[in-house]
Design a protein around this motif. Structure first.
Motif, short mmCIF file in Angstrom:
data_model
loop_
_atom_site.label_atom_id
_atom_site.label_comp_id
_atom_site.label_asym_id
_atom_site.label_seq_id
_atom_site.Cartn_x
_atom_site.Cartn_y
_atom_site.Cartn_z
N LEU A 43 0.81 -1.22 0.00
CA LEU A 43 0.00 0.00 0.00
C LEU A 43 0.85 1.27 0.00
O LEU A 43 0.42 2.30 -0.50
CB LEU A 43 -0.96 -0.01 1.18
CG LEU A 43 -2.02 -1.13 1.13
CD1 LEU A 43 -2.89 -1.10 2.37
CD2 LEU A 43 -2.86 -1.05 -0.13
N PRO A 47 -0.06 1.79 -4.17
CA PRO A 47 -1.39 1.69 -3.58
C PRO A 47 -2.51 1.40 -4.58
O PRO A 47 -3.59 0.96 -4.18
CB PRO A 47 -1.60 3.05 -2.93
CG PRO A 47 -0.67 3.97 -3.63
CD PRO A 47 0.49 3.13 -4.07
N HIS A 50 -3.09 -3.86 -5.88
CA HIS A 50 -3.00 -4.68 -4.66
C HIS A 50 -2.39 -6.05 -4.96
O HIS A 50 -3.07 -7.06 -4.97
CB HIS A 50 -4.37 -4.83 -4.02
CG HIS A 50 -4.93 -3.54 -3.54
ND1 HIS A 50 -6.23 -3.39 -3.20
CD2 HIS A 50 -4.35 -2.33 -3.32
CE1 HIS A 50 -6.45 -2.15 -2.80
NE2 HIS A 50 -5.32 -1.49 -2.87
#
Length: 97
Positions: A43, A47, A50
């Motif tokens: 993250l 970010p 994922h």
């Protein structure tokens, strides 16, 4: 009195089993401690993608396989039920309940 060889064999077998179970729990602990780290790094670095899911799911499958092998294919099978019943009966009998 049991033969000394038989007692030693039983001890070695039990010791090996404890080592296998301990290995599984160490594997599980490392997974649980590293997963938040992997998610945090993901993250912070990227970010919008994922990618941590690939790592967590892959490692989760490995944990599942390790559990399956360690616990002989059944975490709560018939053998487990019988041992647990005996354990509880012994405990209740010895506690005077």
């Amino acid at each position: 009195m049991e033969n000394k060889y038989i007692v030693e064999q039983r001890y070695l077998k039990a010791k090996k089993r404890v080592k296998e179970i301990k290995g599984f729990y160490v594997h599980l602990a490392v997974f649980l401690l590293n997963t938040p780290l992997i998610i945090t790094v993901n993250l912070l670095v990227s970010p919008y993608f994922h990618w941590f899911w690939f790592s967590v799911l892959g490692w989760g499958v490995a944990i599942g396989i390790h559990a399956f092998v360690t616990f002989n294919g059944a975490l709560f099978g018939k053998d487990w039920e019988e041992r647990k019943i005996k354990e509880l009966m012994d405990k209740n009998y010895n506690d005077g309940k």
